[in-house]
Design an enzyme around this catalytic site. Structure first.
Site, PDB file in Angstrom:
ATOM      1  N   GLU A  31      -3.623  14.961   2.412  1.00 49.28           N
ATOM      2  CA  GLU A  31      -4.074  14.018   1.390  1.00 49.28           C
ATOM      3  C   GLU A  31      -4.490  14.719   0.096  1.00 49.28           C
ATOM      4  O   GLU A  31      -4.505  14.116  -0.963  1.00 49.28           O
ATOM      5  CB  GLU A  31      -5.241  13.176   1.916  1.00 49.28           C
ATOM      6  CG  GLU A  31      -4.903  12.308   3.124  1.00 49.28           C
ATOM      7  CD  GLU A  31      -3.736  11.355   2.881  1.00 49.28           C
ATOM      8  OE1 GLU A  31      -3.465  11.027   1.712  1.00 49.28           O
ATOM      9  OE2 GLU A  31      -3.087  10.960   3.869  1.00 49.28           O
ATOM     10  N   HIS A  63      -6.449   0.560   5.505  1.00 45.38           N
ATOM     11  CA  HIS A  63      -6.431   1.540   6.589  1.00 45.38           C
ATOM     12  C   HIS A  63      -7.022   1.020   7.899  1.00 45.38           C
ATOM     13  O   HIS A  63      -6.789   1.607   8.941  1.00 45.38           O
ATOM     14  CB  HIS A  63      -7.153   2.815   6.132  1.00 45.38           C
ATOM     15  CG  HIS A  63      -6.527   3.397   4.895  1.00 45.38           C
ATOM     16  ND1 HIS A  63      -6.641   2.792   3.655  1.00 45.38           N
ATOM     17  CD2 HIS A  63      -5.766   4.499   4.700  1.00 45.38           C
ATOM     18  CE1 HIS A  63      -5.984   3.500   2.752  1.00 45.38           C
ATOM     19  NE2 HIS A  63      -5.447   4.538   3.353  1.00 45.38           N
ATOM     20  N   HIS A  77       0.115  11.775  -5.856  1.00 45.42           N
ATOM     21  CA  HIS A  77      -0.441  11.847  -4.496  1.00 45.42           C
ATOM     22  C   HIS A  77       0.682  11.729  -3.466  1.00 45.42           C
ATOM     23  O   HIS A  77       0.788  12.550  -2.546  1.00 45.42           O
ATOM     24  CB  HIS A  77      -1.473  10.724  -4.320  1.00 45.42           C
ATOM     25  CG  HIS A  77      -2.017  10.612  -2.937  1.00 45.42           C
ATOM     26  ND1 HIS A  77      -3.203  11.199  -2.546  1.00 45.42           N
ATOM     27  CD2 HIS A  77      -1.522  10.011  -1.824  1.00 45.42           C
ATOM     28  CE1 HIS A  77      -3.418  10.948  -1.258  1.00 45.42           C
ATOM     29  NE2 HIS A  77      -2.412  10.229  -0.797  1.00 45.42           N
ATOM     30  N   GLU A  78       1.511  10.712  -3.621  1.00 49.32           N
ATOM     31  CA  GLU A  78       2.575  10.477  -2.635  1.00 49.32           C
ATOM     32  C   GLU A  78       3.618  11.593  -2.664  1.00 49.32           C
ATOM     33  O   GLU A  78       4.095  12.044  -1.621  1.00 49.32           O
ATOM     34  CB  GLU A  78       3.247   9.122  -2.873  1.00 49.32           C
ATOM     35  CG  GLU A  78       2.310   7.927  -2.752  1.00 49.32           C
ATOM     36  CD  GLU A  78       1.556   7.868  -1.430  1.00 49.32           C
ATOM     37  OE1 GLU A  78       2.033   8.427  -0.429  1.00 49.32           O
ATOM     38  OE2 GLU A  78       0.456   7.283  -1.402  1.00 49.32           O
ATOM     39  N   HIS A 106       0.848  -1.191   0.000  1.00 53.71           N
ATOM     40  CA  HIS A 106       0.000   0.000   0.000  1.00 53.71           C
ATOM     41  C   HIS A 106       0.889   1.248   0.000  1.00 53.71           C
ATOM     42  O   HIS A 106       1.745   1.410   0.863  1.00 53.71           O
ATOM     43  CB  HIS A 106      -0.959   0.020   1.186  1.00 53.71           C
ATOM     44  CG  HIS A 106      -1.966   1.125   1.054  1.00 53.71           C
ATOM     45  ND1 HIS A 106      -3.142   0.973   0.348  1.00 53.71           N
ATOM     46  CD2 HIS A 106      -1.930   2.409   1.460  1.00 53.71           C
ATOM     47  CE1 HIS A 106      -3.799   2.133   0.347  1.00 53.71           C
ATOM     48  NE2 HIS A 106      -3.085   3.014   1.015  1.00 53.71           N
ATOM     49  N   ALA A 107       0.663   2.126  -0.972  1.00 53.06           N
ATOM     50  CA  ALA A 107       1.568   3.260  -1.187  1.00 53.06           C
ATOM     51  C   ALA A 107       1.603   4.188   0.027  1.00 53.06           C
ATOM     52  O   ALA A 107       0.581   4.431   0.665  1.00 53.06           O
ATOM     53  CB  ALA A 107       1.119   4.039  -2.415  1.00 53.06           C
ATOM     54  N   TYR A 110      -9.495  11.389   3.648  1.00 51.41           N
ATOM     55  CA  TYR A 110      -9.616  11.248   2.192  1.00 51.41           C
ATOM     56  C   TYR A 110     -10.936  11.812   1.683  1.00 51.41           C
ATOM     57  O   TYR A 110     -11.006  12.308   0.565  1.00 51.41           O
ATOM     58  CB  TYR A 110      -9.475   9.779   1.779  1.00 51.41           C
ATOM     59  CG  TYR A 110      -8.171   9.167   2.212  1.00 51.41           C
ATOM     60  CD1 TYR A 110      -6.974   9.530   1.607  1.00 51.41           C
ATOM     61  CD2 TYR A 110      -8.120   8.245   3.257  1.00 51.41           C
ATOM     62  CE1 TYR A 110      -5.772   8.982   2.010  1.00 51.41           C
ATOM     63  CE2 TYR A 110      -6.917   7.683   3.662  1.00 51.41           C
ATOM     64  CZ  TYR A 110      -5.750   8.058   3.042  1.00 51.41           C
ATOM     65  OH  TYR A 110      -4.560   7.514   3.448  1.00 51.41           O
ATOM     66  N   HIS A 134       2.689  14.464  -0.603  1.00 50.71           N
ATOM     67  CA  HIS A 134       3.045  14.336   0.814  1.00 50.71           C
ATOM     68  C   HIS A 134       4.505  14.754   1.028  1.00 50.71           C
ATOM     69  O   HIS A 134       4.830  15.489   1.959  1.00 50.71           O
ATOM     70  CB  HIS A 134       2.893  12.886   1.283  1.00 50.71           C
ATOM     71  CG  HIS A 134       1.481  12.424   1.461  1.00 50.71           C
ATOM     72  ND1 HIS A 134       0.567  13.089   2.242  1.00 50.71           N
ATOM     73  CD2 HIS A 134       0.821  11.329   0.990  1.00 50.71           C
ATOM     74  CE1 HIS A 134      -0.590  12.419   2.236  1.00 50.71           C
ATOM     75  NE2 HIS A 134      -0.464  11.354   1.475  1.00 50.71           N
TER      76      HIS A 134
END
Ligand code: X8Z
Ligand code: ZN
Length: 615
Positions: free
Chosen positions: A414, A514, A386-387, A356-357, A524, A390
């Site tokens: 997020e 999660h 997305h990552e 999971h990323a 999210y 962060h």
């Protein structure tokens, strides 16, 4: 000597104080000393930040190794590092109450508040219970990462055991209901053994939350949004009501098209949709069934990004480099060399990892990394942005005091990378040579549909995970109704049903990362609202005046400046301040996503005329 009655009353009083998190013991509390001062509060915060920073870094290192190398030993090491952090944070949170009611600078007051709600996983002060909890937490994540389904003889899925990536690929591409059902069921079976562990996890984590003065763990999670927890819950319901009509139109249209593909035997034309038919293991994003539901009779998008990436010879490395280039085009610094050396981009063949990323800021400064099992497709191209969002956010807020090294709220964190991904428009793809020309204006509907399948379909899903967990933590959902309550929520909000009968031996929530990973999920939902507000504001800063789904902020330093100003605030200010810096608005508002999809919304309403929508 005190009488028994007096002693009992004194003990009861101490127990009450302990339960309220106010009892520190005479020495620690400074009972015999003068009342605390603002200067002491400042010194306390400074010492707390130094202690926490050290513990966080240890925890991140142990966590990184655990997720990149799942073994019994790494689970224990990660659990121990987690335990040390939790123990210290619980102690600091209790000590911080000593300064309640004192006149303090806003900065110190905010930091004290942040210490009290810093934990996602609080634990009881009893050392054995705390160790048990962190061990369960590490095991649950490990179980998820290791999960595999081994089909029986004659299975359409073949003879080999399959992991989540392989099963997800089947769900994304197969159009055979039997095969879909088996892939769905197979993955969900992996979560059954988590059930009892999760029950105990809830018990222990709740005990920890109560020691901090919260009613349960859900109340602690809801307290992190600069507003009373109940007001936050009400805010979510308000926003959901804003977007619900759009979701119901999408559901109605998609269902009708799926009836065309699968027939009324498989898809109930008036009822909920089978969860395995929507292209995603959890029916959370439906973009993978775009081919089945694309608007008929109008020009398509003209390209399939997955195909284009493959045709252009992209691999994981090139996808990440392309993502980074988007951020640097906004005037942001490149990521450090160590990002490229230390990140995990490709699923290793020789060991178990948590695929999971995730994005990491290991030393809480410059040591940024992502961990992801990248596949060359549109979904992972989005997830990379997305990552990276962060990581860029982390690098900006890591310049602040340790307690402010966080997003304005977790929804902001997020939303950031997703906002950038909203700029992966045809114009941008043409600019970087992935398509030859922008599709004509008539293709707008197709473009909007493709995105709505991911972003609009996600909204009710984003709500349900923590509606379920909040109920579980508060006790409203008891263990013997875990699975039933889960599907009740899925049915109510998403209008989906499991493809096969479920029971209380199943633990379907555990099949979603999660839950075993103990990552709060409302973030999210918020992000899916916020990213459209962010995109609208940044597109305007970039001077984009056309329709928002065609706008890209690629190359705009003006947009980059605006974004960076927001990121540099970290969690030092209440989130409405950060929102204002970026967008000029102080409220979360679904108008942005509704305006974005307005042309699609009108079209859907026309298509659905004469249909009975809902389920
Ligand atoms: O978990 C994630 C990210 C890591 S922070 C990949 N997301 C949610 C999910 O996969 O369920 C991104 C969107 C929703
Ligand atoms: Zn994320």
């Amino acid at each position: 000597m005190a009488s028994n009655g007096t002693r009992d009353r004194a003990r009861a009083w101490v127990r009450g104080m302990v339960a309220a998190g106010l009892w520190l013991g005479a020495a620690q509390a400074g009972w015999t000393q003068a009342p605390p001062t603002a200067a002491e509060a400042m010194a306390f915060v400074e010492a707390a930040e130094a202690e926490l920073l050290d513990l966080w870094i240890r925890r991140e290192r142990a966590g990184w190794v655990q997720s990149n190398f799942i073994t019994m030993d790494t689970e224990i090491l990660a659990a121990q590092a987690n335990e040390a952090t939790i123990a210290a944070t619980m102690r600091l949170a209790r000590e911080a109450t000593r300064f309640d009611g004192l006149e303090l600078t806003p900065e110190v007051a905010r930091k004290l508040a942040l210490v009290k709600m810093a934990l996602t996983l609080p634990a009881p002060s009893d050392a054995a219970a705390r160790a048990e909890l962190t061990q369960i937490a590490a095991e649950l994540e490990g179980m998820y990462g290791r999960g595999k389904y081994c089909p029986g003889a004659g299975s359409k899925l073949g003879a080999d055991c399959l992991d989540l990536e392989q099963l997800s690929n089947r769900i994304a591409t197969s159009r055979d209901p039997e095969e879909l059902e088996e892939a769905w069921r197979g993955w969900h079976e992996t979560a059954r053994p988590m059930r009892e562990k999760y029950r105990r996890f809830v018990e222990l984590a709740n005990a920890g939350a109560r020691e901090l003065g919260f009613a349960d763990l859900g109340a602690l999670w809801r307290s992190k949004y600069d507003m009373p927890p109940d007001a936050f819950a009400a805010e979510l319901d308000r926003i959901w009501e804003q977007v619900r009509p759009l979701y119901e139109q999408l559901h109605c249209y998609v269902r009708a098209r799926l009836v065309e593909t699968y027939g009324a035997d498989v898809v109930d034309p008036d009822g909920p949709i089978r969860a395995d038919l929507l292209g995603n293991m959890w029916a959370q994003q439906w973009g993978n069934v775009y081919d089945l539901v694309a608007p008929p009779g109008v020009p398509g998008t003209g390209y399939d990004l997955t195909e284009r990436l493959a045709a252009a010879g992209y691999d994981a490395q090139k996808m990440v480099e392309t993502g980074e280039r988007f951020f640097t085009s906004l005037g942001l610094e490149r990521l450090p060399e160590t990002f490229w050396e230390r990140s995990l981009f490709v699923k290793p063949r020789d060991r178990e990892v948590v695929c999971h990323a995730s994005a990491w800021s290991v030393d809480q400064a410059e040591d940024l990394r992502i961990k992801m099992c990248i596949e060359v497709d549109q979904e992972d191209f989005d997830v990379i942005h997305h990552e990276l969002g962060h990581n860029f956010y982390q690098r900006a807020h890591n310049t602040l005091a340790p307690l402010f090294r966080d997003g304005a709220n977790d929804g902001f964190h997020e939303a950031l990378g997703d906002t950038i991904a909203l700029s992966i428009t045809p114009k941008y793809l043409e600019e970087i040579g992935l398509i030859e020309a922008e599709p004509p204006a008539e293709a707008d509907l197709a473009l909007l549909m493709r995105l709505a399948l991911d972003k609009v379909a996600f909204l009710p899903f984003g709500l349900t995970i923590d509606k379920w967990r909040w109920g579980v933590f508060s006790g409203e959902i008891p263990p013997d109704r875990y699975n039933q309550a889960w599907w009740d929520l899925k049915l109510r909000y998403q209008g989906v049903v499991p493809p096969v009968a479920r029971g209380e031996a199943d633990f379907d929530p555990g099949a979603k990362y999660h839950v075993p990973g103990n990552t709060p999920y409302m973030r999210y939902f918020l992000a899916h609202i916020l990213q459209f507000q962010f995109h609208r504001a940044l597109a305007s800063a970039a001077g984009e005046s056309g329709p928002l789904h065609r706008a890209s902020i690629f190359g705009s330093e003006a947009a980059g400046d605006r974004l960076e100003k927001m990121m540099l605030l970290g969690s030092s200010r209440p989130w409405p301040d950060a929102l204002e810096v970026l967008t000029g608005e102080r409220e979360m508002d679904a108008r942005a996503i509704l305006d974005y999809f307005a042309p699609l919304s009108e079209w859907l309403a026309r298509q659905n005329q004469g249909r009975v929508c809902g389920w």
